[in-house]
Design a protein around this motif. Structure first.
Motif, PDB file in Angstrom:
ATOM      1  N   SER A   7      -7.789 -16.720  58.097  1.00 16.11           N
ATOM      2  CA  SER A   7      -8.656 -16.345  57.200  1.00 16.11           C
ATOM      3  C   SER A   7      -8.263 -16.606  55.630  1.00 16.11           C
ATOM      4  O   SER A   7      -8.803 -16.731  54.939  1.00 16.11           O
ATOM      5  CB  SER A   7      -9.669 -15.226  57.331  1.00 16.11           C
ATOM      6  OG  SER A   7      -8.648 -14.138  57.443  1.00 16.11           O
ATOM      7  N   THR A   8      -6.798 -16.448  55.435  1.00 19.51           N
ATOM      8  CA  THR A   8      -6.417 -16.783  54.264  1.00 19.51           C
ATOM      9  C   THR A   8      -5.357 -17.725  54.318  1.00 19.51           C
ATOM     10  O   THR A   8      -4.468 -17.557  55.093  1.00 19.51           O
ATOM     11  CB  THR A   8      -5.852 -15.334  53.744  1.00 19.51           C
ATOM     12  OG1 THR A   8      -4.967 -14.688  54.534  1.00 19.51           O
ATOM     13  CG2 THR A   8      -7.095 -14.466  53.507  1.00 19.51           C
ATOM     14  N   TYR A   9      -5.083 -18.364  53.291  1.00 14.79           N
ATOM     15  CA  TYR A   9      -4.069 -19.366  52.856  1.00 14.79           C
ATOM     16  C   TYR A   9      -3.327 -19.265  51.563  1.00 14.79           C
ATOM     17  O   TYR A   9      -4.233 -18.902  50.738  1.00 14.79           O
ATOM     18  CB  TYR A   9      -4.134 -20.775  53.212  1.00 14.79           C
ATOM     19  CG  TYR A   9      -4.499 -21.007  54.650  1.00 14.79           C
ATOM     20  CD1 TYR A   9      -3.519 -21.716  55.413  1.00 14.79           C
ATOM     21  CD2 TYR A   9      -5.833 -20.822  55.207  1.00 14.79           C
ATOM     22  CE1 TYR A   9      -3.806 -22.117  56.794  1.00 14.79           C
ATOM     23  CE2 TYR A   9      -5.981 -21.035  56.591  1.00 14.79           C
ATOM     24  CZ  TYR A   9      -4.946 -21.807  57.344  1.00 14.79           C
ATOM     25  OH  TYR A   9      -5.100 -22.045  58.739  1.00 14.79           O
ATOM     26  N   ASP A  10      -1.977 -19.244  51.513  1.00 15.64           N
ATOM     27  CA  ASP A  10      -1.177 -19.021  50.351  1.00 15.64           C
ATOM     28  C   ASP A  10      -0.846 -20.263  49.674  1.00 15.64           C
ATOM     29  O   ASP A  10      -0.787 -21.335  50.549  1.00 15.64           O
ATOM     30  CB  ASP A  10      -0.569 -17.751  50.219  1.00 15.64           C
ATOM     31  CG  ASP A  10      -1.313 -16.457  50.231  1.00 15.64           C
ATOM     32  OD1 ASP A  10      -2.323 -16.511  49.676  1.00 15.64           O
ATOM     33  OD2 ASP A  10      -0.691 -15.711  51.348  1.00 15.64           O
ATOM     34  N   LEU A  11       0.001 -20.049  48.606  1.00 16.38           N
ATOM     35  CA  LEU A  11       1.261 -21.235  48.115  1.00 16.38           C
ATOM     36  C   LEU A  11       2.090 -21.116  48.966  1.00 16.38           C
ATOM     37  O   LEU A  11       2.597 -20.048  49.643  1.00 16.38           O
ATOM     38  CB  LEU A  11       1.300 -20.840  46.731  1.00 16.38           C
ATOM     39  CG  LEU A  11       0.165 -20.461  45.691  1.00 16.38           C
ATOM     40  CD1 LEU A  11       0.905 -20.016  44.255  1.00 16.38           C
ATOM     41  CD2 LEU A  11      -0.991 -21.171  45.837  1.00 16.38           C
ATOM     42  N   ASP A  44      -2.154 -22.097  39.732  1.00 14.87           N
ATOM     43  CA  ASP A  44      -2.433 -22.483  38.192  1.00 14.87           C
ATOM     44  C   ASP A  44      -0.932 -22.689  37.582  1.00 14.87           C
ATOM     45  O   ASP A  44       0.175 -22.805  38.217  1.00 14.87           O
ATOM     46  CB  ASP A  44      -3.151 -21.580  37.732  1.00 14.87           C
ATOM     47  CG  ASP A  44      -3.916 -21.940  36.363  1.00 14.87           C
ATOM     48  OD1 ASP A  44      -3.724 -23.061  35.902  1.00 14.87           O
ATOM     49  OD2 ASP A  44      -4.823 -21.484  36.049  1.00 14.87           O
ATOM     50  N   ALA A  45      -1.019 -22.944  36.305  1.00 11.63           N
ATOM     51  CA  ALA A  45       0.279 -23.289  35.425  1.00 11.63           C
ATOM     52  C   ALA A  45       1.517 -22.437  35.898  1.00 11.63           C
ATOM     53  O   ALA A  45       2.554 -23.262  36.318  1.00 11.63           O
ATOM     54  CB  ALA A  45      -0.050 -23.419  33.946  1.00 11.63           C
ATOM     55  N   PRO A  46       1.258 -21.205  36.110  1.00 11.96           N
ATOM     56  CA  PRO A  46       2.681 -20.475  36.476  1.00 11.96           C
ATOM     57  C   PRO A  46       3.171 -20.569  37.735  1.00 11.96           C
ATOM     58  O   PRO A  46       4.042 -20.460  37.808  1.00 11.96           O
ATOM     59  CB  PRO A  46       2.102 -18.743  35.978  1.00 11.96           C
ATOM     60  CG  PRO A  46       0.806 -18.920  35.394  1.00 11.96           C
ATOM     61  CD  PRO A  46       0.161 -20.304  35.490  1.00 11.96           C
ATOM     62  N   ASP A  47       2.142 -20.896  38.557  1.00 16.91           N
ATOM     63  CA  ASP A  47       2.599 -21.185  39.966  1.00 16.91           C
ATOM     64  C   ASP A  47       3.508 -22.649  40.151  1.00 16.91           C
ATOM     65  O   ASP A  47       4.486 -22.634  40.456  1.00 16.91           O
ATOM     66  CB  ASP A  47       1.524 -21.185  40.954  1.00 16.91           C
ATOM     67  CG  ASP A  47       0.536 -19.655  40.718  1.00 16.91           C
ATOM     68  OD1 ASP A  47       1.235 -18.729  40.978  1.00 16.91           O
ATOM     69  OD2 ASP A  47      -0.538 -19.798  40.462  1.00 16.91           O
ATOM     70  N   ASP A 200      14.882 -24.260  51.625  1.00 23.03           N
ATOM     71  CA  ASP A 200      13.926 -23.414  50.489  1.00 23.03           C
ATOM     72  C   ASP A 200      13.980 -24.505  49.237  1.00 23.03           C
ATOM     73  O   ASP A 200      14.886 -24.865  48.902  1.00 23.03           O
ATOM     74  CB  ASP A 200      14.105 -22.031  50.195  1.00 23.03           C
ATOM     75  CG  ASP A 200      14.445 -21.208  51.400  1.00 23.03           C
ATOM     76  OD1 ASP A 200      13.646 -21.701  52.373  1.00 23.03           O
ATOM     77  OD2 ASP A 200      14.863 -19.998  51.352  1.00 23.03           O
ATOM     78  N   GLY A 201      12.633 -24.556  48.810  1.00 27.07           N
ATOM     79  CA  GLY A 201      12.384 -25.197  47.329  1.00 27.07           C
ATOM     80  C   GLY A 201      12.515 -26.705  47.558  1.00 27.07           C
ATOM     81  O   GLY A 201      12.230 -27.321  46.662  1.00 27.07           O
ATOM     82  N   VAL A 202      12.805 -27.428  48.719  1.00 30.96           N
ATOM     83  CA  VAL A 202      13.008 -28.718  49.056  1.00 30.96           C
ATOM     84  C   VAL A 202      11.641 -29.319  48.900  1.00 30.96           C
ATOM     85  O   VAL A 202      11.124 -30.348  48.294  1.00 30.96           O
ATOM     86  CB  VAL A 202      13.702 -29.250  50.036  1.00 30.96           C
ATOM     87  CG1 VAL A 202      13.518 -30.825  50.342  1.00 30.96           C
ATOM     88  CG2 VAL A 202      15.205 -28.931  49.727  1.00 30.96           C
ATOM     89  N   LEU A 203      10.536 -28.498  49.549  1.00 31.56           N
ATOM     90  CA  LEU A 203       9.028 -29.048  49.821  1.00 31.56           C
ATOM     91  C   LEU A 203       8.100 -27.736  49.541  1.00 31.56           C
ATOM     92  O   LEU A 203       8.208 -26.531  50.085  1.00 31.56           O
ATOM     93  CB  LEU A 203       8.996 -29.411  51.148  1.00 31.56           C
ATOM     94  CG  LEU A 203       7.418 -29.751  51.586  1.00 31.56           C
ATOM     95  CD1 LEU A 203       6.767 -30.672  50.623  1.00 31.56           C
ATOM     96  CD2 LEU A 203       7.209 -30.020  53.038  1.00 31.56           C
ATOM     97  N   ASN A 204       7.432 -27.787  48.310  1.00 32.17           N
ATOM     98  CA  ASN A 204       6.857 -26.730  47.860  1.00 32.17           C
ATOM     99  C   ASN A 204       5.473 -27.235  47.704  1.00 32.17           C
ATOM    100  O   ASN A 204       4.942 -28.529  47.449  1.00 32.17           O
ATOM    101  CB  ASN A 204       6.931 -26.416  46.548  1.00 32.17           C
ATOM    102  CG  ASN A 204       8.635 -25.787  46.453  1.00 32.17           C
ATOM    103  OD1 ASN A 204       8.928 -24.996  46.756  1.00 32.17           O
ATOM    104  ND2 ASN A 204       9.249 -26.999  45.955  1.00 32.17           N
ATOM    105  N   VAL A 205       4.429 -26.439  47.884  1.00 34.74           N
ATOM    106  CA  VAL A 205       3.049 -26.825  48.020  1.00 34.74           C
ATOM    107  C   VAL A 205       1.984 -25.653  47.092  1.00 34.74           C
ATOM    108  O   VAL A 205       2.218 -24.615  47.518  1.00 34.74           O
ATOM    109  CB  VAL A 205       2.123 -26.675  49.449  1.00 34.74           C
ATOM    110  CG1 VAL A 205       0.729 -27.090  49.369  1.00 34.74           C
ATOM    111  CG2 VAL A 205       2.960 -27.922  50.388  1.00 34.74           C
ATOM    112  N   VAL A 206       1.365 -26.308  46.376  1.00 36.12           N
ATOM    113  CA  VAL A 206       0.399 -25.542  45.209  1.00 36.12           C
ATOM    114  C   VAL A 206      -0.750 -25.752  45.153  1.00 36.12           C
ATOM    115  O   VAL A 206      -1.123 -26.773  44.401  1.00 36.12           O
ATOM    116  CB  VAL A 206       1.079 -25.508  43.786  1.00 36.12           C
ATOM    117  CG1 VAL A 206       0.316 -24.518  42.896  1.00 36.12           C
ATOM    118  CG2 VAL A 206       2.563 -25.226  43.765  1.00 36.12           C
ATOM    119  N   PRO A 207      -1.466 -25.187  46.283  1.00 44.52           N
ATOM    120  CA  PRO A 207      -3.009 -25.684  46.154  1.00 44.52           C
ATOM    121  C   PRO A 207      -3.623 -25.210  45.036  1.00 44.52           C
ATOM    122  O   PRO A 207      -3.297 -24.085  44.408  1.00 44.52           O
ATOM    123  CB  PRO A 207      -3.727 -24.757  47.205  1.00 44.52           C
ATOM    124  CG  PRO A 207      -2.454 -24.429  48.242  1.00 44.52           C
ATOM    125  CD  PRO A 207      -1.481 -24.265  47.121  1.00 44.52           C
TER     126      PRO A 207
END
Ligand code: NAD
Length: 482
Positions: A7-11, A44-47, A200-207
């Motif tokens: 029910s929840t998804y994050d960055l 958003d921008a900070p993420d 870690d850090g090679v693939l990041n996703v920011v919805p």
């Protein structure tokens, strides 16, 4: 039974699932029911800044990892995506609305991109260039560095694989911004990647939203390359920003592609191909065959067969695997139904369809307008829905003129038994890819991209290696005097 959806998804940043710094969330909606599926962290921008910093920190180790080892890890990711295809396909259908069998095919395509580029990882090399005897000259291909992938909602999982796999294979690190309508599979794939050894850090996703996370990502000074797939207006904006920062960019944009059918075509197969070209994914495909150029000598026969086959199509929720699902969102539904009105005003009552379904969800009927003139809006503008505009022609010269009389140039197709004519068409048409006797012919191995307003740069196949690398020339003076 369908797998349960959280029910929840994050960055996903630096190997971890994290909420947005602001704490804000948005809902993603099932277009078949209009009900929320889950809430998603609103990056958003900070993420984006955190994701870019994490990517930057991971870059040196990833680019200097032995290429065959990078390839092995991408192969492991391909296999893991296949292992989790049930979950990923159900997420895709819930988010986008497409029939479950199409979602399964898109997940397989995503896995295949990682597999294909895994094989490419240790085959990226430069040239040796002969100069005079005093010199040794060679080139090397180096990664761009931190790359950004901005993804549309129509093929979220497919385009994730298409844009990210070549970036990682060639030693780049990635920050992905999925579309706000369809963010779920991107976050899941990043999690899966982490589990199978993508560092870690090679693939990041920011919805997040285009004007927020998307705008920051494309303008970020530490991003070295941007792959944008989406609409022309947004592409222009992203392109301008990239130029201001002197950042490498390629733009994969829209289309209004001509599908030309001659009397000597196998009519049954041409009808089937035409239907796939315009009704797959409810017409929400950049390379949809949205202008049918039909030779006047077969127009009645072809349209009768088309009507028979379209009337047999089922339209309904993707989970039931109907032939065609809903449009992705209320906004897209409003846009497409507005074009149904435009089409009625321009070309009269549709030959087939033209209505919405009387039920919850963003469903419209597969629709065919006949008697269309190439100057009409329904022939010039990308509708991005299951709406076919049929234009008649009488000879080869006229067909190529109409085919090229468009601002776009993504794909073009021809159905004929006359191979001379097919290849003359392939030579003269202004489009990045040409299909002969089958719409959507080609695969992960074949270069893809646009002419004219459909964009520039190429993805898929080995062409993506050029898009994601930069060439360094090394020249040594080896004369005895030096
Ligand atoms: P869109 O341009 O609205 O959005 C695409 C992506 O860009 C989304 O992730 C969105 O959030 C982001 N975005 C929006 N504004 C932004 C901004 N100011 N800065 C940075 N990012 C921003 O497109 P869409 O409606 O999601 O997708 C449909 C379009 O994509 C159609 O025109 C279709 O033809 C095109 N498309 C092209 C290809 C191709 O390969 N050529 C493939 C699929 C879709």
């Amino acid at each position: 039974m369908a797998p349960s959806i959280a029910s929840t998804y994050d960055l996903f940043i630096d190997g971890e699932t994290v909420p947005a710094e602001s704490g804000e969330r948005f809902e993603t909606v099932d277009p078949a029911t209009e009900r929320p599926i889950a809430t998603v962290a609103r990056g958003d921008a900070p993420d984006v800044d955190s994701a870019v910093a994490a990517a930057d920190a991971a870059l040196d180790d990833w680019r200097s990892m032995a290429p065959q080892e990078r390839g092995r890890r991408l192969n492991a990711l391909a296999e893991a995506i296949r292992d989790q295809s049930d979950l990923l396909a159900h997420l895709e259908t819930a988010d986008n609305g497409k029939p479950i069998s199409h979602a399964e095919a898109d997940v397989e395509t995503c896995a295949r991109y990682f597999e294909y580029y895994a094989g490419v990882a240790d085959k990226v090399h430069g040239d040796s260039i002969p100069l005079t005897d005093e010199y040794v000259d060679y080139t090397v291909r180096e990664p761009l560095g931190v790359t950004a992938q901005i993804i549309p909602w129509n093929l979220p999982t497919n385009i994730f694989g298409r844009s990210v796999a070549p970036a990682l294979a060639t030693g780049n690190v990635a920050v992905v911004k999925p579309a706000e309508q369809t963010p779920l599979t991107a976050v899941e794939i990043a999690r899966i990647a982490s589990e199978v050894g993508i560092p870690d850090g090679v693939l990041n996703v920011v919805p997040g939203f285009g004007g927020e996370a998307g705008a920051r990502l494309s303008a970020h000074p530490d991003v070295d390359g941007v792959s944008f797939t989406g609409s022309v207006p947004t592409g222009i904006e992203v392109g301008k920003t990239a130029v201001e920062n002197v950042t490498n960019v390629h733009l994969e944009l829209g289309g209004k592609s001509p599908n030309v059918v001659y009397p000597d075509a196998d009519i049954e197969s041409a009808v089937e191909s035409t239907m796939t070209g315009i009704f797959a994914n409810a017409g929400q495909v950049c390379s949809a065959g949205s202008r049918l150029l039909l030779h006047e000598a077969i127009s009645d026969e072809f349209l009768d067969e088309l009507a028979t086959q379209v009337e047999a199509m089922s339209v309904g929720p993707g989970e039931g695997d109907a032939d065609m699902g809903p449009l992705v969102s209320e906004e897209q539904f409003e846009k497409v139904t507005n074009y149904l009105d435009v089409g009625r005003a321009e070309a009269g009552e549709p030959f087939i369809g033209g209505d919405v379904l009387d039920r919850d969800g963003y469903f419209v009927e597969p629709t065919v307008f006949t008697g269309v003139d190439n100057d009409m809006r329904i022939a010039r503008e990308e509708i991005f829905g299951p709406v076919l505009s049929v234009i008649e022609f009488s000879d080869e010269q006229e067909a190529i003129e109409i085919a090229n009389d468009t601002d776009y140039g993504l794909v073009a197709g021809i159905h004929t038994q006359n191979m001379g004519r097919a290849h003359r068409f392939a030579r003269d048409v202004q489009a990045g890819q040409v299909y002969i006797n089958e719409w959507f012919a080609g695969g992960e191995e074949t270069p893809f991209g646009g002419y004219k307003q459909s964009g520039f740069g190429r993805e898929k196949g080995l062409a993506a290696v050029d898009a994601y690398t930069q060439v360094k020339n090394v020249c040594a003076n080896i004369s005895p005097e030096t």
